[in-house]
Design an enzyme around this catalytic site. Structure first.
Site, PDB file in Angstrom:
ATOM      1  N   ASP A 305       1.254  -0.830  -0.069  1.00  0.00           N
ATOM      2  CA  ASP A 305       0.503   0.208   0.185  1.00  0.00           C
ATOM      3  C   ASP A 305       0.523   1.246   0.097  1.00  0.00           C
ATOM      4  OD1 ASP A 305      -2.139   2.037   0.041  1.00  0.00           O
ATOM      5  OD2 ASP A 305      -2.695   0.464   1.384  1.00  0.00           O
ATOM      6  N   HIS A 306      -0.367   2.397  -0.177  1.00  0.00           N
ATOM      7  CA  HIS A 306       1.230   3.885  -0.080  1.00  0.00           C
ATOM      8  C   HIS A 306       2.138   4.260   0.889  1.00  0.00           C
ATOM      9  CE1 HIS A 306       1.207   7.954  -0.968  1.00  0.00           C
ATOM     10  NE2 HIS A 306       0.587   8.176  -1.971  1.00  0.00           N
TER      11      HIS A 306
END
Ligand code: NOJ
Length: 779
Positions: A305-306
């Site tokens: 994820d980011h």
């Protein structure tokens, strides 16, 4: 016809250029020969050709180029700068995480830099968050799940794939498969509710609809399922918080939707930002290797994820950036989103032997394989050919599909004295901060959806009312009187009316007095049910409650239209209102869809995919809990039983609940056998009848309970359902086939088992009002 003839001319020319470039290089001929032999005529079925191409590329790549492939770089919705293009041309980027609104021309420029300027011409892939639509915005997924309509959900996903791919995107960060039983968590809005079976069924159809018959098709999008795993159970519902749960709970309740997605061929998986039982998902070897790769045989791409790699230091499992990169990479995270940690630290990790070249090659091969499957080696511009440039944005929308999906997702929670459907000739007072609000109706992840294209409830009602009917609108209240408290919310654009709150209410009451019926559209701003948006209090904001109280005092029939992304504790409000319609955030066509239900052009058929508690203090509250040793029985109340003494300890609305404008009855279940031999499947039949005077759809739900097993089993568990349409007076027999494997669970050693013994099977139209029969599984 030679297989190369199928390649578009432009790409052919580029490849001829490429051949010339490569001929100058000593090792190029080998690679080129392999490359030429490897390009298939179509699809990814020719795995030998694919392997040959990937082998040839890997042999040619420097360590730096390999590491470049593992970086997903942020691409703004703006023309790429020369710095960005140069980084792509240097082979430092493998894929792009795109902002909503990025244009095909901007994507093309980046792809050109990769395929024309980088040494090996390896194409990029482009990903984005199309969580509930791209341009046409569909209801949030919690709403879509409430339709229990797999065809409609699949059609919404297909539209997202068509629109997203036409915008030049190759991958969507969807579907969200986190099971959540905690409405304090704002991201509950993004998933498919509390039930594992329903979410897993949805996961499969969504994957197939997004990815299409072949991923290489120009209108297919690769699904990147998220957030693997356990994110939906963050402690206290506070976003990004810790998840700590038993392996049983994880295996039985939280992992199956992901497994279903993998079985359906999902191409990518995103790791959760959170830690699971002490180990952050992004560095969780057990999750990423033992479960995902070895047990499930997943052969797609694992993306962080980011910023999740960088955050491993905050999680406290790495001292510094190098430690974070090592922990994530060696655990099985293959591509890092929006940070440079792999680029910065993998070279030294490999040099020091802390990560191996084999691991690097395996990760790079996976990225290349993803690009191959997406058809990008075949034609890197394949999703950039759509002739929509000449078509106006509004013409590209899929309004019919959006309206259909939206009205199927609405759930009628109360309809006292049949105040609904409304008479199209009735004079209506439409009030509330969400009544004429084109922004919030789009919901949390609205991608490239435009408020200007959205139909507000006000417009929907205007479209549906008879010409002689009057509609008076008054805002009545702001969503919140404390906009500062919401200033930090993602996507927060709450419009604030500075008029004194009492004046706003007085205006609404004046409008109500002149009307036959009041429709009050109340709820949340989209930013309130979003990433980073957790609540301790699930009531309607106070000023909206004050408005509703004042409207109730007028004595006019009162219809509450809720717009929100999670269950709200509307215990009092549901008493004040004569009718309550839960509409979630219903998307581009929301206003028309809600009007369809309000005026009876569509008979509501939605059923809650999540339990509505009476109070936040009851959370977690979900239908398939264990019985405990001291269940509370209101028929024989006693002190030492499991319950809260200060509240009616039942849900306000149970899972699976939703009313219709007609009445349905369901017979007790009839079983194919009361004694199942080992391995024998069960067939359950029930007769459903439309007892009313309108045609309508309902959802027949089938639950099972294993009465006695080596571990405690839930009081009921959904194992089948069917949505069906019945004309007035019509009777239909529903037959659900239950494979014996559906009666299984994890034994004490977490091995799947089906134990002989007594089971109850229950059929009904929600998870509480059920007809029961029993059977035995024989040894
Ligand atoms: C963080 C979110 O957790 C994830 O769901 C999303 O896909 C990424 N940001 C990219 O926007």
């Amino acid at each position: 016809m030679s297989r190369l003839c199928v390649l578009p001319e432009t790409w052919m020319n580029k490849r001829i250029g490429l051949i010339k470039v490569l001929r100058k290089r000593p090792v190029a001929t080998l690679w080129l020969a392999a490359l030429l032999a490897a390009y298939p005529a179509s699809g990814h079925s020719m795995s030998a050709d694919k392997d040959a191409l990937l082998d040839a590329l890997l042999r040619q790549m420097t360590v730096q180029e390999k590491i470049g492939q593992l970086r997903m770089q942020h691409a703004r919705a703006a023309p790429p700068s020369s710095t960005e293009l140069d980084a792509v041309a240097r082979g430092e980027v493998g894929a792009m995480f795109t902002e909503p609104g990025i244009t095909p021309a901007q994507i093309r420029a980046l792809q050109q830099a990769a395929t024309q300027r980088s040494r090996l011409r390896i194409p990029l892939f482009f990903a984005g968050d199309m969580v509930h639509g791209q341009r046409t915005i569909f209801p949030i997924n919690l709403g879509q799940a409430s339709s229990w309509d797999l065809d409609a959900i699949a059609s919404a996903a297909r539209v997202a794939a068509i629109e997203g791919s036409a915008d030049g995107l190759d991958m969507t960060f969807a579907p969200v498969l986190d099971i959540s039983r905690d409405p304090r968590w704002g991201r509950m809005s993004e998933g498919y509710g509390e039930d594992t079976y329903l979410a897993a069924r949805i996961a499969q159809v969504v994957i197939r609809a997004l990815q299409g018959p072949t991923l290489g098709a120009s209108n297919s999008l690769m699904a990147c399922v998220k957030h693997f795993a356990g994110y939906g159970a963050v402690e206290g519902g506070r976003d990004y918080n810790t998840t700590d749960m038993s392996e049983r709970r994880l295996a039985e309740d939280h992992l199956p939707p992901f497994k279903a997605a993998v079985d359906a061929g999902a191409g990518a998986v995103m790791t959760a930002l959170t830690s699971l039982n002490g180990v952050p998902a992004t560095a969780n070897r057990w999750l990423l290797q033992d479960v995902l790769r070895r047990q499930w045989q997943f052969n797609g791409l694992v993306i962080s994820d980011h910023g999740a790699v960088a955050e491993l230091t905050d999680h406290g499992i790495a001292e510094d950036g190098q430690g974070a990169a090592e922990a994530a990479f060696t655990a099985g995270t293959q591509m890092s989103m929006s940070d440079r940690y792999f680029a910065r630290y993998l070279p030294s990790l490999i040099k020091q032997g802390l990560a191996s070249e084999q691991q690097l090659d395996a990760a790079v091969r996976q990225v290349l394989s993803t690009k191959y499957d997406l058809g990008l080696f075949h034609d890197p511009f394949r999703r950039l050919q759509a002739p929509h440039a000449a078509v106006g944005e509004a013409q590209r929308l899929h309004r019919a599909e959006a309206r259909d999906m939206a009205r199927r997702s609405l759930v009628l929670l109360k309809n006292h004295k049949q105040v609904l459907p409304l008479n199209p000739h009735a004079n209506i007072a439409l009030v509330g901060p969400l009544a004429d609000n084109a922004l919030d109706i789009l919901g949390s992840w609205h991608a490239s959806g435009k408020p200007g294209h959205a139909i507000t409830l006000r417009r929907g009602i205007e479209n549906a009312q008879a010409p002689d009917a009057r509609l008076v609108y008054a805002k009545g209240a702001n969503i919140s009187d404390d906009p500062l408290a919401f200033a930090l919310l993602a996507d927060n654009q709450m419009s604030f009316d500075p008029t004194a709150p009492e004046t706003l209410i007085a205006q609404a009451v004046a409008a109500a007095r002149r009307a036959d019926v009041i429709v009050a559209a109340l709820g949340e701003a989209r930013g309130m049910s979003h990433e980073g948006a957790s609540r301790t209090d699930l009531n309607l904001p106070e000023q909206q409650r004050a408005l509703l109280r004042a409207l109730k005092a007028t004595g006019k029939p009162l219809v509450l239209v809720l717009m929100n992304g999670r269950p709200l504790t509307i215990t009092e409000e549901s008493q004040w209102a004569d009718a309550v319609l839960e509409t979630w955030f219903s998307g581009t066509e929301g206003g028309n869809a809600i009007a369809d239900v309000l005026f009876g052009d569509y008979n509501p058929s939605g059923k809650l995919a999540v339990t509505f508690p009476r109070s936040a203090g009851q959370i977690p509250m979900y239908y398939n809990h264990l019985n405990t040793g001291r269940p509370f029985d209101p028929a024989t109340p006693s002190a030492y039983r499991s319950r809260y003494y200060d509240i009616d300890d039942t849900p306000l609305y149970p899972f699976g609940f939703g009313l219709s404008y007609t009445r349905f009855s369901v017979s007790p279940p009839r079983l194919s056998s009361a004694r199942l031999r080992s391995g024998q499947d069960l067939r359950v039949a029930a007769t459903v009848r439309n007892e009313g005077t309108r045609s309508g759809e309902t959802v027949v739900q089938l639950y099972v309970r294993d009465r006695s097993a080596s571990v405690s089993r839930p009081v009921k568990q959904l194992i089948g359902f069917e949505k069906l349409l019945l004309e007035p007076g019509q009777t239909r027999e529903v037959v659900l086939e239950i494979p014996q494997s559906a009666l299984g669970f994890m034994d004490r050693d977490l091995r799947p088992v089906i134990e002989p013994g007594g089971f109850d099977v229950m059929v009904g139209l929600d998870s509480q009002a059920l007809e029961k029969a029993s059977f035995q599984v024989m040894p």
